[in-house]
Structure formats: C-alpha cells, structure tokens
Enzyme design. Structure first.
Site, PDB file in Angstrom:
ATOM      1  N   SER C 142       0.854  -1.173   0.000  1.00  0.00           N
ATOM      2  CA  SER C 142       0.000   0.000   0.000  1.00  0.00           C
ATOM      3  C   SER C 142       0.893   1.226   0.000  1.00  0.00           C
ATOM      4  O   SER C 142       1.961   1.225   0.607  1.00  0.00           O
ATOM      5  CB  SER C 142      -0.871  -0.030   1.254  1.00  0.00           C
ATOM      6  OG  SER C 142      -1.376   1.255   1.522  1.00  0.00           O
ATOM      7  N   ARG C 181     -36.672 -23.066 -29.288  1.00  0.00           N
ATOM      8  CA  ARG C 181     -35.769 -21.936 -29.009  1.00  0.00           C
ATOM      9  C   ARG C 181     -36.450 -21.058 -27.968  1.00  0.00           C
ATOM     10  O   ARG C 181     -37.613 -20.685 -28.134  1.00  0.00           O
ATOM     11  CB  ARG C 181     -35.459 -21.124 -30.272  1.00  0.00           C
ATOM     12  CG  ARG C 181     -34.360 -20.072 -30.044  1.00  0.00           C
ATOM     13  CD  ARG C 181     -33.759 -19.573 -31.357  1.00  0.00           C
ATOM     14  NE  ARG C 181     -33.265 -20.683 -32.172  1.00  0.00           N
ATOM     15  CZ  ARG C 181     -32.881 -20.569 -33.441  1.00  0.00           C
ATOM     16  NH1 ARG C 181     -32.941 -19.383 -34.044  1.00  0.00           N
ATOM     17  NH2 ARG C 181     -32.450 -21.617 -34.099  1.00  0.00           N
TER      18      ARG C 181
END
Lengths: 318, 318, 318, 318
Positions: C142, C181
């Site tokens: 950091s 479908r």
C-alpha cells in the site's frame, strides 16, 4: 446478538488492536470499534427485517385467479377482513403470482444471515491459534485434540448463512411466474422459504452462542499490535513526514527503516528510524507518533454513536 | 413501464379473457386486471428502489480501517461534509467491510428485474401463435420466417433478468468480508454491481419497448374464453349448485356434462347440462351463470384501486 | 499453476508446518503435502476441463428447429461436414434447445476457479501478518502502508472465482428452454458464458502470479508449530496413552498438562507432563512422541504419489 | 424417463407438429423428433452421472489433516483397504478440504434435473388449454375446476429442478475451504448435498410420472399446424423462391400473401399466393411446397439415430 455486540463495544472501547486489510495488519483500531461495526450491521439488518415485516408482508386472498369472484359481491370486504384477522396489511391487489414479497422477505433474511457470517468470520479469524485474540466460551474441543478451541458457533453461523443464501437466491430469481399461477415456480417456494427462515434463524442463533461470553484477550491484541516492531504505524508516519520531507524522501526513509527492522528480530522501527537520516522529529515526537493509542482516530466517538443508536432502538439502558 | 401498464389496465378494464393457472384456463378475468397486477408489482418494485436509494445508500469514508484516523481530529466532520457533498446519508459508522447496502441495492434491482420478467413472460405466453392475444408492436420478424411475431422485447427482458439475478446473488451471498477489508469478496463486487445495474436497467428498458403499443386482441381473448364450450365456468357452477345438490351430485352432473361437451365439437356445456339431471336452475338462470362477464368478481374495483394508487404515486393524471 | 504447485511440493516435502482445522492448529503436516494437495486438485480440475472439451463440446447445426430441413436431402451430411470443419464432435442430434453442454462447460470452469480459490485462500491465510508463513513475491504494498505484503494475486483469484461461479450458476440453472428456441433463457447465455470463461481464466492466471516465486518461510512455520509448547502433539499422545492408561486417565493427564502449559509462558507440555502422574513413557520416549517430525504420517509418500501423477500427466520431467 | 421418451419418439416419428421458436410457430417438425431430443438429453445426463459415479467419487480417509498419521506406518494401506471396502476409487491424496468431487456430483445432478425441467416445461406448454397437444395421464383436476388437466407431474419436476439447482450452486460455489478443514464451508455441504440428491431424484421421478401414459393428441397437433393457413411454410417457400425471384421480390410476394391470409379467416396462404404475381410454380408444385409433411428434413433419420443410441446404451430392445 445486538446486545452482545454492544456489551463488547462498551467494554473494549479502549482495547487496542490491529486493523487488518487483505488480512495484513494495516493500522491500529480498537476492539470496541470492531464490535461497534458488528453492532451497527446487526441493527441495520434488524431494521430491514422489521421493515419487511411491517410494510412488505400483506395478506393474500384472491380466489383461483385473483378476481375474488368466488366470494360474490363481498370479495373485497372478505379480503379486508381476512387481512385484519391475520394482522397483516391489505395489499392493493391479490398478489398470488407476483412474488416480490417472498423474495424480499428471504432477501432480508439473507442479508441478516450474511451480516452474521461477517461477524462469525471475524471471530473465527481472531480465534486462530496464531492470532489468539478471541475464543468462543463454548468452543468445541476435539476429543483427540483437546488443545483446540474450535469456533464452533461461528462455523455453524457460516454454514447456515450459505444455506440461507442458496434458498434466498432461488426465491429472488424465481419471480417469473406464468399468468395467474405458475406450474413449478410457485411450488419451489415452499421448501425454499422454510429453509431460508430456518437457516437464517440458525445463523443468528449460532452467532448469539458464539458471542455469549466471547473471551477477548486484550493482552494478546496488544502483543500482536507490537509484533511488527512498530511497522503498523507507518501510515501515520507517512502523513506526518510527507509534508516535511516530501513523498520521495519519506518513502525512502520508511522503506529503509522497515527493512532494517524486518532484518533483525528485536530491532524496533523507532530505533531504525533514529539511526537513519534526520526526520525533523524529536525522539519524544517520534515516540508519540509511534504510539498506537494515539492513532485510533474517531474510534471512541464512533463507538459512542453506535451505542447511542443501540440504546435508542433497542432500549439498551443507556 | 408503470404508465404503459396503467394505460392497458384502463383501456381493458372490461376486456374479458381467461385466467390461467398451471397454464390451464381456470376462470374468467379481465385483461385490465391482469395489467393492473403488472402495474402494482411495478409500483411496489419502484417504491422499494426509492426506499433503498433514500434510506439504504450512505456515504462511505473511513480511511484504511474505518477509524478516520488519517483525517486527524476532524475525521467525523470530514465524513459528514463528504456525505453532504455527495448528497448521500451519513451512516452511523464507516461501513467499508459491512456490505449489506450493496446487497440490498442489488437485491432491489433484482426484484425489479424479476417483476419485469414476470410481465415479459406473460406477454410472451399471450403472444404464442396458438394463443394470439397479444403481440409486441415491434415484434421481430425472422428473415426466413416472416409470419412470426417474435416477442423480442420480452425475450430481452427475460434474458436481462437472469443476468441481473446472477450478479445480485453474488452480492447477496458475499457479505463475508474478512476484518477491515476483504481479499477477494470486496473486489468481486465491482463488476457484479455494475452488471446488476446494467442488466436490471436493461430488463426494464426492454419491457418498456415490449409494452409500448402492445397489440391486444380482445376478440381473440373472447374466442379463447369460449373455446372450451363453457367449461371455464365450472367453478361458478360448482359454487351455485353445491348448496342445492350437495357436493356429490354436483360433481357427477358437472363431470358428465364436461365429458359430453368434450366428446363432440360444437356441443356446449350449457346444452349438455340441460340434457342431464335437473339442476334446479331455469334456462335463463343457467345462461346467466355461464356468462363469463358475470363472473369477474371484483376485477373492476381492483383495477380502479390500482389506477388510483398509480395516480397518487406517479401523478398519472387521474 | 500445476507446475508451481509441484515445485513447491517437491521443495518442501520435509518442511514441517501446522495443519489447521477450523483455523486451529491441529496436528503437524508438511508444506510439501499441502502443496501436493493443491497440485492434485489442479490436476483433477484440468482433467475435467479436458474431458469436457473432448467429450462434451459438439457442433450445433440444425436449422430453425433442429430438423435440418433447410438443407434439403443432405442435412445430416452437411451437419457432419460442419462438425468436421470446426473440429468438434458430431452430436447425436442438433441440440439447440438442450443446453447441458453449456452448463457443463461453465461448471467445469467453475470447479477449476473454485479449486484456484481454495489455494488462494490458503495463501492469503498463510500470508497473514500473525502467521507469516508465505508471501506473494509480487505482493502489493500500500502506498501509505509500505509494511504490508498484500496477497494481491490471491485476492484477485478469489474475486474472479466468485464471478465465474455466479455466471456458471446462471448457466447451470438455465436449462429450462421452451420448445425449439427459448425467448430469454437462450439470450442470457451469451454474456454469462463469456464472463464465465473470462473470470475462470482470470482466477487461474492470477493464481499463477500468486504462486510464482511464492516466498515460503520454513523457519516461521517451525516457530508457529512450536508456539503452543507442544500442544499440537496431543493427538499423538492420546493415541499412545489411551491403550495404556485408558480413555479417562489419558484425558485427565492431557487436560491438566495442557492447562499448566497454557497458564505460564515458557512452560512446555513436555515438562508439564513429566511433572504429572506416571504415563508409562520414559523421558526419551516422550520426547520422541512430541517431535512433530515423527508425526507426519504418510506425508512424504503422498507427495511422491502426487508428483508422479503430475509427471505422468503433464510431463513434469520426473 | 429414457424409456418413456424413446417410446414416444418411436410411436410419433410421423406425427407432424409445429416447431416453436420464441414461442412462435416456426416450421414443421415431428413429435417423434421432439421426443428424441428429450431422449438424447436424458441419455447425455445419465452418461454424465455414470461418469461422475465411476470416475469422480473416491473414498476419503486422511485423519485430522490428511496425513494418515493416526494410522501409523500403515496409513496408505488402511486407506486402500477402506476404499476397497466401500467399493470406491482410491484417490491420489486424501481430499478432505478439496471439494471438487462434491461440486461435480451435485453439478451432474443439477444438469440431470435441468434436462428434466426442459422436458417438463415442454409438456406443460403443450398441455396449455389453447395448445392441447398433450396431457398428463394423471393430470390433476382442481376440485372446483374439474375441466382442468393440470400438468402436475411437470410442475413438480420444475419445482424440484429449481431446488436441486439452488443446492448445487451452493456446492459449486463453496470450494473455498480454509486449510485442512473449513469452519462453515464444510458443514454447509451436508444438508445441501442431501437436498441436491433428493430434489434431483424428485425432478426425474416426477417427470417419469408425467411422461408415463402421456396423452398425445396428434389431430390437435395437425390442427395447430394448419391454424395459420399455411404461414408455417414460409421458410420453405423462401428457400424455393429466392433462387428464382431474388430476395426482394420473394419477400414482397410472401409479405403480401401473408397479409391477405391474415386479414380474412378462411383465406389460405396458397390461394393468396396464387392470386398474386407469378411465382414460377405450378399449382401442384405450390401444394407440394406447402405440405408440412414434405418439410421435416432429417427428422426421421434423427429419430432413428436417437433410438439406436438408446438401444445401444440401455438395451431398449431394438
């Protein structure tokens, strides 16, 4: 659970410990603030559950297709009496094939269980042998490994939260009900809602067990805080030094002192810094800067704020 | 979407159609009531989103670990100004590792998308070739199959809702953040929240397209209602006859008339009933009992109730 | 990833460490065996992916509805040529609305990402400040907290695995495609499959980064193993003593010695045991019993087995 | 279930029906091919389950941490005997904290349940009052609505599949087990795996009930096919006409004839086409082109292929 969190927050508002981000010690905090964070999360979840109960649930009566035709002229009146009898709100319309209420109820339970899982995970992590900052009072001992203090309540909370979530996800993703009654989506809700409530309740009940009499080891918290020889204070040092030295020189000074402190056991960051280039801080100022107790920010004020809210909402006797 | 539903509810409050449970024609209803049901579900979802926005979201500022230590003495003041600047509520505590707000936001979006998916599924089912009661105005035609009126907006809504849900489920099940910042659980939220909002918005936007100018075929609704030669009225007949004939004889009379009507095309349930044992109803009474328009219960009153709520909440100009 | 795991398993087959159950030190193991466990899990996941690729995927060509009618007489022949052109298996039938293949592909990716997440979680836990047994070579620091060694590769793996899972769950639960479908279920698959593959690949790629040059601190592993003054050896002591003393007396002896060792820093379990009732073990026998190196069971043989399999499957040059 | 599908495929290989995409009639197919599609999906799912059983499951024995240390010198031997006793494969390593096997088992069950849900959804859609092409033999009648033929087996299958999926998703997303035994992730598996197996089995058992003696109405299938006055044949007409007339003129001719046929009940597409511009087809050629029986492509050959596979794998007596 809220009461247990509040008691921990109160008792430990001055107990220093390491805050951990990405499981690395980051900066100091207090266990009081950690417990206050749990408390507020629990109060928020409770408030959401109350809201769902009071505003979200509503009686459902509509007949085969929501027209109330089976009740003749008096359909709406019957529906109103039915709701009153159950003590539930009267919905705008019968809602048999509109299932948001079920999803929201399970969602609120899921969030409550998820809040519990965060607390339980914190407890289990604090209870690790190498961390040793907390232990469940009723921690299970293994028959063949009596040295263990298994965080059994936390484990059960974490397990229940996963199960509550799986069932809530089914309900949240299952609003696609065909026409006036679905073949399948509807029937799937019954065991899922039951399981959601059961496991959600289980998550919280187990957590209550885990927090009841939670053994907090303040001395170990302090040891862990000191275990990096002062390295946990580098954020504060950065904030102090950058305005004086600039970003580059601050970084160089800290990196070199951190390396020196890491290289040899027993070398404190303080001494490594004093042995390095001039920082523009007296030894006393440096000692003050490196004192974790001086870098807990608004922790105490935040604990107070959480406790006041708890007292206001649940009458915690403050 | 609400406005489109309200317009359909208003326009079709007297349009008779079959209500379907388990995808079987059950009893009569009106398309107005069906659209009013959609409307109320949308209003409920909107209300929940508004609630999450107004009460659920809150600014998050806490520094590395939620102590506000990096801001010195003025941490809480900075946090309050920060919230004001963003126009967000100020939370009781910094909430970086307590993620219920994220889960609830995604949950409310998920419910809204789920509500949309229910409506879209109804539209797609009504648009089936064999049902033919509705068609999307912009229904896609296949290049090689120009006879088709594909419910493309509904299909997209259904697809988006599944995607919004998958991401909401990740967020709802992801509250188990370690300590003051999680390695993983936190980072997973970023794309999931983005996707949740995008697909949630997509579900509603597509649905608006599907409902805009939805072609409703009231004549076909009536044809379908009549297609079972009166069988859709058996619930009403049951309710009328049971008090007179008792359960057994009513069931026998209805079963035998239903069988007769089903056996030969063109035979109406009415005639089959008249040819059977005495029911204690005159021919006129029977005709009245078999009129779907007389068995929509409170449909009209319920539509009115939904429209009033819409007007009250969204100023629908009533 | 497999190669990195294999290298760790080979290098550390004699590196003693604590095995942890419910996050509590349980018994000794070796880091070699831990890495071998990772290796085997990766090999299994890889084998499943290969299986899905080779047996699960198949070409899909069927025309509008799977009859191949658009291709005239030569439909099946065209489908066979199409599959050959793509280098995919030819399915028994066109499978447009039967989506198990998609679900299985995403499921295998999900399992692979899940295996990666287990390894990443272990690494992140080992990298904890208080554990300190491993660190990612490229561990992120950091900017304001340069003392941190963030397990960034592991964190990214854990995040990706959650995202891969969310999308796999959508696909696994989405097989309910209507007729030839689906309006919605089908279209939802496209972004979900893409995301599943992307995040699955991301989980493994990040893990490779985390494991490449993973810094393993064998000395710290030993320190942690010794940190409980011998308590980690109680299972072995139980197994040795119960046949001699019986269950009750063994439990009493161990509990009392554990309590004594826990009460004062520096007191070893060994000494507490010697100060207690006669155990029927000489001091040398007790020392041998308390040596973690003597209680790793088949760890070495199991590592060998894993490495042989790795060499056999991926030519690891053994 | 496979046997029921195979019987339907065999019996109905020449039963014409409409294939539906996005729930719109698209082109002709046969019910035999539809049932063959179900059959192949079931065979695939079964094959995957067999594969998981035979290759995926393996005995798990490792002691507290997978070292087999508790078994002394003979750990590996004991583990081998244990696996043999259970009739399970011996894994490379003990796998207590590597849970892919559990996820894969539940995943295969989830896929099987999902395959069942697709078939059940098809049945429920075919059973719609307005479609009427199939009915469950044991279709539940509502007590007050005896005219209904509720697809109760299909509904139960759809419900069970959702529940099997929710539990499989928990297991698939739950591989992140800490170290040698997880606090929570592991315990959550027990009810989830049980539920996964129970609901997976329930989905298939219910489907068997739904398909047993499924009443297929071939005449109604033909009626539905003819209900659009020939419009279902436009794909074939396109393919015939485009090479002759070009894309533009074909589209214009078809659109205009479709509009004419749609405008007035009783007008056939055939007659509308003959009344329009010259198409280069004799009346006989047009009639042949519009015969659905002439446009089922490879349906029959594909059914044969599916039945042969069924016979080969399950001894269907072919």
């Amino acid at each position: 659970v809220a009461a247990a969190c509040a008691a921990l927050a109160e008792r430990h508002r001055e107990t220093l410990m390491a805050a951990r981000t990405l499981l690395q010690q980051a900066v100091p905090t207090t266990f009081g603030l950690k417990a206050a964070g749990w408390l507020v999360a629990v109060l928020d979840a409770r408030s959401r559950l109350v809201d769902v109960r009071d505003r979200g649930l509503a009686a459902q009566l509509g007949g085969a297709a929501g027209t109330l035709a089976g009740f003749g002229e008096r359909g709406p009146e019957v529906a109103a009496l039915f709701a009153a009898e159950l003590g539930l709100a009267q919905p705008t319309l019968p809602w048999h094939s509109h299932r948001a209420r079920i999803a929201e109820l399970a969602g609120a339970v899921d969030v409550a269980a998820g809040v519990a899982s965060k607390i339980a995970l914190d407890v289990a992590l604090l209870a690790q042998t190498e961390v040793g900052e907390a232990a469940e009072a009723a921690g299970g001992r293994s028959s063949t490994m009596p040295q263990k203090r298994n965080p059994v309540g936390s484990a059960l909370t974490l397990a229940c939260a996963r199960l509550a979530h799986a069932n809530a996800a089914l309900l949240g993703g299952g609003l696609d009900h065909e026409h006036e009654r679905s073949p399948g989506a509807w029937q799937a809700e019954w065991p899922a809602l039951t399981a959601s409530l059961a496991y959600g309740g289980g998550a919280l009940a187990s957590l209550r067990g885990a927090l009841a009499g939670l053994e907090v080891d303040a001395a170990r918290m302090r040891e862990n805080l000191d275990a990096t020889s002062g390295a946990i204070m580098t954020e504060r040092l950065s904030f102090l030094l950058v305005p004086v030295l600039g970003r580059e020189r601050t970084k160089a000074a800290l990196d070199s002192a951190l390396a020196a402190a890491a290289a040899a056991p027993g070398v404190q960051l303080r001494d490594a810094l004093l042995a390095g280039p001039e920082l523009g801080l007296s030894e006393d100022e440096l000692d003050a800067a490196l004192d974790p107790a001086g870098y807990t920010g608004a922790a105490d004020a935040l604990v107070e704020r959480a406790l006041r809210r708890h007292a206001a909402e649940l009458g915690g006797g403050r």
